[in-house]
Design a protein around this motif. Structure first.
Motif, PDB file in Angstrom:
ATOM      1  N   LEU A 164     -10.869  17.098 -52.870  1.00 36.06           N
ATOM      2  CA  LEU A 164     -10.713  16.151 -51.779  1.00 36.06           C
ATOM      3  C   LEU A 164     -11.348  14.798 -52.115  1.00 36.06           C
ATOM      4  O   LEU A 164     -12.455  14.734 -52.644  1.00 36.06           O
ATOM      5  CB  LEU A 164     -11.350  16.707 -50.502  1.00 36.06           C
ATOM      6  N   TRP A 165     -10.606  13.734 -51.802  1.00 33.56           N
ATOM      7  CA  TRP A 165     -11.037  12.348 -51.970  1.00 33.56           C
ATOM      8  C   TRP A 165     -11.356  11.987 -53.420  1.00 33.56           C
ATOM      9  O   TRP A 165     -12.042  11.000 -53.686  1.00 33.56           O
ATOM     10  CB  TRP A 165     -12.241  12.026 -51.075  1.00 33.56           C
ATOM     11  N   ALA A 166     -10.819  12.764 -54.356  1.00 33.13           N
ATOM     12  CA  ALA A 166     -11.050  12.440 -55.768  1.00 33.13           C
ATOM     13  C   ALA A 166     -10.340  11.158 -56.172  1.00 33.13           C
ATOM     14  O   ALA A 166     -10.711  10.528 -57.170  1.00 33.13           O
ATOM     15  CB  ALA A 166     -10.588  13.592 -56.650  1.00 33.13           C
ATOM     16  N   THR A 167      -9.321  10.743 -55.421  1.00 34.95           N
ATOM     17  CA  THR A 167      -8.641   9.489 -55.751  1.00 34.95           C
ATOM     18  C   THR A 167      -9.582   8.300 -55.623  1.00 34.95           C
ATOM     19  O   THR A 167      -9.463   7.314 -56.358  1.00 34.95           O
ATOM     20  CB  THR A 167      -7.431   9.272 -54.832  1.00 34.95           C
ATOM     21  N   LEU A 184     -13.287  26.510 -71.617  1.00 32.45           N
ATOM     22  CA  LEU A 184     -11.916  26.968 -71.866  1.00 32.45           C
ATOM     23  C   LEU A 184     -11.301  26.099 -72.962  1.00 32.45           C
ATOM     24  O   LEU A 184     -10.304  25.404 -72.738  1.00 32.45           O
ATOM     25  CB  LEU A 184     -11.075  26.895 -70.584  1.00 32.45           C
ATOM     26  N   PRO A 185     -11.873  26.113 -74.151  1.00 30.10           N
ATOM     27  CA  PRO A 185     -11.363  25.230 -75.214  1.00 30.10           C
ATOM     28  C   PRO A 185      -9.906  25.549 -75.541  1.00 30.10           C
ATOM     29  O   PRO A 185      -9.515  26.709 -75.636  1.00 30.10           O
ATOM     30  CB  PRO A 185     -12.284  25.551 -76.396  1.00 30.10           C
ATOM     31  N   GLY A 186      -9.117  24.502 -75.678  1.00 30.31           N
ATOM     32  CA  GLY A 186      -7.708  24.670 -76.015  1.00 30.31           C
ATOM     33  C   GLY A 186      -6.796  24.853 -74.823  1.00 30.31           C
ATOM     34  O   GLY A 186      -5.564  24.844 -74.981  1.00 30.31           O
ATOM     35  N   VAL A 187      -7.354  25.025 -73.619  1.00 28.17           N
ATOM     36  CA  VAL A 187      -6.534  25.182 -72.418  1.00 28.17           C
ATOM     37  C   VAL A 187      -6.210  23.798 -71.859  1.00 28.17           C
ATOM     38  O   VAL A 187      -7.106  22.980 -71.631  1.00 28.17           O
ATOM     39  CB  VAL A 187      -7.258  26.035 -71.358  1.00 28.17           C
ATOM     40  N   ALA A 188      -4.942  23.537 -71.636  1.00 26.06           N
ATOM     41  CA  ALA A 188      -4.526  22.246 -71.088  1.00 26.06           C
ATOM     42  C   ALA A 188      -4.997  22.122 -69.647  1.00 26.06           C
ATOM     43  O   ALA A 188      -5.039  23.115 -68.910  1.00 26.06           O
ATOM     44  CB  ALA A 188      -3.010  22.112 -71.153  1.00 26.06           C
ATOM     45  N   TYR A 189      -5.340  20.914 -69.232  1.00 24.51           N
ATOM     46  CA  TYR A 189      -5.728  20.717 -67.837  1.00 24.51           C
ATOM     47  C   TYR A 189      -5.315  19.330 -67.381  1.00 24.51           C
ATOM     48  O   TYR A 189      -5.133  18.414 -68.186  1.00 24.51           O
ATOM     49  CB  TYR A 189      -7.234  20.930 -67.642  1.00 24.51           C
ATOM     50  N   SER A 190      -5.162  19.185 -66.058  1.00 19.87           N
ATOM     51  CA  SER A 190      -4.806  17.908 -65.445  1.00 19.87           C
ATOM     52  C   SER A 190      -5.715  17.668 -64.251  1.00 19.87           C
ATOM     53  O   SER A 190      -6.005  18.598 -63.485  1.00 19.87           O
ATOM     54  CB  SER A 190      -3.340  17.919 -64.977  1.00 19.87           C
ATOM     55  N   LEU A 191      -6.157  16.426 -64.098  1.00 18.85           N
ATOM     56  CA  LEU A 191      -7.013  16.022 -62.990  1.00 18.85           C
ATOM     57  C   LEU A 191      -6.196  15.136 -62.047  1.00 18.85           C
ATOM     58  O   LEU A 191      -5.544  14.185 -62.488  1.00 18.85           O
ATOM     59  CB  LEU A 191      -8.235  15.267 -63.496  1.00 18.85           C
ATOM     60  N   SER A 192      -6.268  15.428 -60.751  1.00 19.18           N
ATOM     61  CA  SER A 192      -5.371  14.769 -59.800  1.00 19.18           C
ATOM     62  C   SER A 192      -5.567  13.265 -59.729  1.00 19.18           C
ATOM     63  O   SER A 192      -4.606  12.524 -59.529  1.00 19.18           O
ATOM     64  CB  SER A 192      -5.546  15.391 -58.412  1.00 19.18           C
ATOM     65  N   PRO A 197      -2.896   9.457 -58.085  1.00 14.66           N
ATOM     66  CA  PRO A 197      -3.952   9.093 -57.137  1.00 14.66           C
ATOM     67  C   PRO A 197      -3.403   8.631 -55.793  1.00 14.66           C
ATOM     68  O   PRO A 197      -3.444   7.453 -55.439  1.00 14.66           O
ATOM     69  CB  PRO A 197      -4.696   7.965 -57.855  1.00 14.66           C
ATOM     70  N   THR A 198      -2.879   9.575 -55.020  1.00  9.42           N
ATOM     71  CA  THR A 198      -2.360   9.296 -53.692  1.00  9.42           C
ATOM     72  C   THR A 198      -3.252   9.963 -52.659  1.00  9.42           C
ATOM     73  O   THR A 198      -3.980  10.915 -52.956  1.00  9.42           O
ATOM     74  CB  THR A 198      -0.908   9.801 -53.553  1.00  9.42           C
ATOM     75  N   LEU A 199      -3.181   9.487 -51.427  1.00  8.63           N
ATOM     76  CA  LEU A 199      -4.061  10.001 -50.389  1.00  8.63           C
ATOM     77  C   LEU A 199      -3.635  11.371 -49.872  1.00  8.63           C
ATOM     78  O   LEU A 199      -4.429  12.083 -49.280  1.00  8.63           O
ATOM     79  CB  LEU A 199      -4.110   9.011 -49.215  1.00  8.63           C
ATOM     80  N   ARG A 200      -2.399  11.744 -50.039  1.00  4.53           N
ATOM     81  CA  ARG A 200      -1.896  12.991 -49.449  1.00  4.53           C
ATOM     82  C   ARG A 200      -2.216  14.173 -50.366  1.00  4.53           C
ATOM     83  O   ARG A 200      -1.758  14.241 -51.500  1.00  4.53           O
ATOM     84  CB  ARG A 200      -0.406  12.886 -49.185  1.00  4.53           C
ATOM     85  N   GLU A 201      -2.985  15.130 -49.809  1.00  7.99           N
ATOM     86  CA  GLU A 201      -3.512  16.222 -50.631  1.00  7.99           C
ATOM     87  C   GLU A 201      -2.412  17.107 -51.211  1.00  7.99           C
ATOM     88  O   GLU A 201      -2.459  17.493 -52.383  1.00  7.99           O
ATOM     89  CB  GLU A 201      -4.492  17.071 -49.825  1.00  7.99           C
ATOM     90  N   PHE A 202      -1.403  17.462 -50.383  1.00  6.58           N
ATOM     91  CA  PHE A 202      -0.362  18.351 -50.899  1.00  6.58           C
ATOM     92  C   PHE A 202       0.387  17.708 -52.051  1.00  6.58           C
ATOM     93  O   PHE A 202       0.628  18.331 -53.087  1.00  6.58           O
ATOM     94  CB  PHE A 202       0.618  18.747 -49.790  1.00  6.58           C
ATOM     95  N   ARG A 203       0.780  16.461 -51.883  1.00  6.50           N
ATOM     96  CA  ARG A 203       1.522  15.780 -52.944  1.00  6.50           C
ATOM     97  C   ARG A 203       0.688  15.667 -54.209  1.00  6.50           C
ATOM     98  O   ARG A 203       1.190  15.859 -55.315  1.00  6.50           O
ATOM     99  CB  ARG A 203       1.947  14.385 -52.467  1.00  6.50           C
ATOM    100  N   THR A 498      -1.709   3.472 -60.726  1.00  5.35           N
ATOM    101  CA  THR A 498      -1.865   3.525 -59.276  1.00  5.35           C
ATOM    102  C   THR A 498      -3.329   3.614 -58.898  1.00  5.35           C
ATOM    103  O   THR A 498      -4.134   4.247 -59.593  1.00  5.35           O
ATOM    104  CB  THR A 498      -1.118   4.747 -58.702  1.00  5.35           C
ATOM    105  N   VAL A 499      -3.660   2.984 -57.762  1.00  5.76           N
ATOM    106  CA  VAL A 499      -5.005   3.092 -57.219  1.00  5.76           C
ATOM    107  C   VAL A 499      -4.879   3.191 -55.695  1.00  5.76           C
ATOM    108  O   VAL A 499      -4.014   2.559 -55.094  1.00  5.76           O
ATOM    109  CB  VAL A 499      -5.879   1.885 -57.623  1.00  5.76           C
ATOM    110  N   SER A 500      -5.717   4.000 -55.089  1.00  6.72           N
ATOM    111  CA  SER A 500      -5.758   4.105 -53.633  1.00  6.72           C
ATOM    112  C   SER A 500      -6.740   3.075 -53.088  1.00  6.72           C
ATOM    113  O   SER A 500      -7.862   2.942 -53.577  1.00  6.72           O
ATOM    114  CB  SER A 500      -6.195   5.512 -53.202  1.00  6.72           C
TER     115      SER A 500
END
Length: 684
Positions: A164-167, A184-192, A197-203, A498-500
């Motif tokens: 929450l509010w990470a944007t 978890l070396p070698g595991v791909a990951y993505s940070l929201s 970086p949008t305000l809507r959590e589901f999206r 993008t920036v919020s």
């Protein structure tokens, strides 16, 4: 020399540009089980046309531009990586609850959609940050390390993180990423906050989960593509088309694969924009790309290509929301391979199912037996069985007529000729309805726009579509048969950042907005520096009237919003855009700014003419062919070679205008001419 490819459901298109700007088009069947094989096949066709070995051709290339549906196909077929999702404690059902909306609110037989990441693979992080940055619960790193152990035990290949509010305050997300790399070396990951970086959590959660799930797959695919091209002799740069109508280096795509979900279709409007400007300075255009499987519709509005964040994979509200900036393209299941069928009540339908390239329409002679739009056009005499793909592929006219007679005519009680026309007519109506739906949502009157017909099957019925829409002009570019690949060649190196930020015209926060503009401009400048090209940066505001639930995109008319005068200009731009879309403006309510985007565009192509190279086709002798049209029946229609038509001279229909890659059907009421730049201009 540059290469640009677009992999469609039926054919893989290739455009080759010589150093002097001359271009050639080539097509090869798509190989669904191995899309790269279709690309190599198209390159081999180009090499054969030049009398070169494949390695010799590729050795001359400096860049290879690739449009792919590999990412979206993986999502649709469920072949993405096994992915875990980490959320703030108490918000484990973010993907399950979604954000509301139903296409059929009273149809209770439709099952509730499954979340993109199942609840069993959704984990909570003990942390909480408020919108103002107040940390009410510090990140419990010991608990998170234990959670990462559970994720490892679950056998996941990728991790998505949406807090929450990470944007606005991404420190906790960044720390989670650091711990993932360590444990978890070698595991791909993505940070929201990096992905969307949008305000809507589901999206934000949905797009981050999709991005993470694609990383292992797209890294392998792009690595394999680059390796196979290198093995074949290519030593230049590999570029990949993005959903936003541009291209980036393959390495950037591997780091953000969600950016290429709508890769191929986003290029048709780029080409359409180019041709609309070149062939008369049209500011408003409807761009229709007719392939073998789908009919893709996009727009040029006031000289701009509209974008959307409502990119759904699957049906709206029932599929998965990418929520990522994309060229606004509407697709319907209508193309040359669309299957004609009759339901239990005796009603004729065309599509959405397609025969694809395997087995293909009945006339392909590959085992297909069901009637398609292509079969109908062969049966009507609109397509020459001996000149499909310039004679490289012979069609079975008898098989086409049998498919129409047995699968359609006998079922609906029509003569075979009338049944074939009914198939083409119904496909036309489906396409017209799709265009009307797309234009009305953008406040565009089709009668005031030019219709641009692209795709290998565009010429079969674009004249009829333009007439029903009331369009004053149909424009079929000389590269229209490979519209998306041509758009790829014309595209720029492009990226959005993008920036919020929240501000209102009732009391504008110049300091916060100024900092946000500086942040996105800094990212855009960094991208341009990496590209090594001169850049244009456009600032786009995501804004709404106070009290509205959804925002719209508005180009910021100034470089900054540093004073009240610039804010007033922005307010006027917002009111005008809102009025175009929804026919009203609200001069009383304040305008809320909720986000800013910087779109950086680096020119990748010079100013050389973008024209097809001359071929021997222009010297072919004129002839005629029997063709069937409603209201006329069977008539002798002149068969004209596209390149042989004198520029600037008016002609009356009927005519069948052929090139090695497409046939444009002009019925008796229409008139046409060929422009100085090689396009067909048809008044329907």
């Amino acid at each position: 020399m540059r290469f640009a490819t677009d992999t469609g459901g039926t054919f893989t298109d290739l455009v080759v540009e010589e150093d002097d700007g001359r271009i050639t088009l080539h097509k090869a069947p798509t190989v669904p089980s191995d899309p790269v094989a279709g690309v190599i096949g198209a390159l081999q066709v180009a090499a054969d046309a030049r009398g070169l070995a494949l390695g010799e051709l590729l050795a001359r290339g400096t860049s290879f531009i690739h449009g792919t549906t590999h990412a979206i196909n993986a999502i649709i077929t469920g072949r993405t990586a096994r992915t875990a999702l980490i959320v703030t404690r108490g918000h484990r059902d973010m993907l399950l609850f979604r954000e509301g909306g139903r296409a059929e609110p009273f149809n209770h037989t439709i099952a509730y959609p499954e979340p993109y990441v199942p609840r069993a693979l959704t984990f909570e992080a003990a942390e909480r940050v408020l919108s103002d940055g107040t940390v009410t619960q510090p990140l419990d790193e010991a608990a998170l390390v234990a959670t990462l152990g559970e994720i490892a035990a679950a056998g996941v290949d990728a991790v998505a993180v949406t807090l929450l509010w990470a944007t606005l305050h991404p420190a906790h997300e960044r720390r989670v990423g650091e711990l993932i790399e360590r444990h978890l070396p070698g595991v791909a990951y993505s940070l929201s906050h990096r992905v969307n970086p949008t305000l809507r959590e589901f999206r934000r959660a949905s797009s981050t989960a999709i991005d993470a799930s694609l990383k292992p797959l797209m890294a392998r695919y792009l690595g394999g593509l680059s390796a196979r091209l290198a093995d074949a002799g290519f030593t230049g740069d590999v570029m990949v088309l993005t959903s936003a109508g541009g291209m980036v280096e393959a390495g950037e795509v591997a780091a953000s694969p969600i950016s290429v979900i709508n890769s191929g279709p986003s290029m048709a409007p780029v080409a359409g924009h180019h041709y609309a400007e070149r062939e008369g300075g049209w500011r408003t255009a409807i761009v229709a790309d007719t392939g073998g499987t789908t009919y893709d519709i996009s727009l040029v509005s006031d000289g701009r290509i509209p974008m959307t964040r409502d990119l759904w994979i699957g049906e709206p509200y029932r599929g998965h929301l990418a929520g990522y900036p994309s060229v606004d393209v509407k697709s319907v299941g209508a193309g040359g391979g669309s299957i004609a069928w009759v339901d239990a009540a005796g009603l004729l339908h065309v599509g959405p199912d397609s025969a694809g390239s395997t087995p293909g329409p009945a006339c392909y002679g590959r085992g297909g037996t069901r009637a398609t739009v292509t079969d109908a056009c062969v049966a009507l005499g609109h397509l020459d069985p001996d000149y499909f793909l310039g004679g490289a592929m012979r069609l079975d006219a008898d098989a086409a007529r049998r498919a129409i007679a047995d699968g359609v005519a006998a079922q609906v009680g029509l003569h075979a000729d009338a049944a074939a026309w009914a198939v083409l007519d119904l496909a036309t109506e489906n396409m017209v309805q799709a265009i009307e739906d797309a234009t009305l949502t953008q406040g565009i009157d089709p009668a005031q726009a030019v219709l641009i017909g692209g795709g290998g099957a565009a010429g079969l019925n674009s004249v009829f579509i333009a007439r029903r829409l009331g369009c004053r002009l149909l424009l079929v570019p000389e590269t229209g048969a490979a519209m998306s690949a041509a758009g790829a060649m014309l595209s720029d190196v492009t990226r959005e950042f993008t920036v919020s930020v929240h501000a209102t015209t009732a009391g504008f926060d110049h300091v916060a907005v100024g900092a946000a503009i500086a942040a996105v401009r800094g990212q855009a400048d960094g991208f341009a520096a990496r590209a090594g090209l001169a850049a244009e940066i456009e600032l786009i505001a995501e804004a709404r009237y106070a009290g509205q639930a959804w925002e719209i995109d508005v180009p910021v008319p100034t470089d900054t919003l540093a004073d009240d005068a610039e804010v007033a200009r922005f307010r006027e731009a917002f009111d005008a855009t809102h009025e175009q879309l929804f026919t009203i403006r609200d001069a009383v309510s304040a305008v809320e700014l909720v986000g800013l985007r910087a779109r950086v565009r680096c020119r990748a192509r010079g100013n050389a003419p973008f024209r097809l190279a001359d071929t021997a086709e222009s010297r072919a002798a004129p002839r005629s062919r029997r063709a069937w049209f409603a209201g006329s029946g069977w008539i002798d229609a002149p068969v004209l070679r596209w390149d042989a038509i004198p520029a600037g001279q008016d002609f009356a229909g009927p005519a069948l205008i052929e090139s090695p890659f497409t046939t444009v059907v002009v019925d008796p009421p229409a008139r046409f001419r060929r422009s100085a730049d090689g396009a067909l201009l048809i008044e329907a």
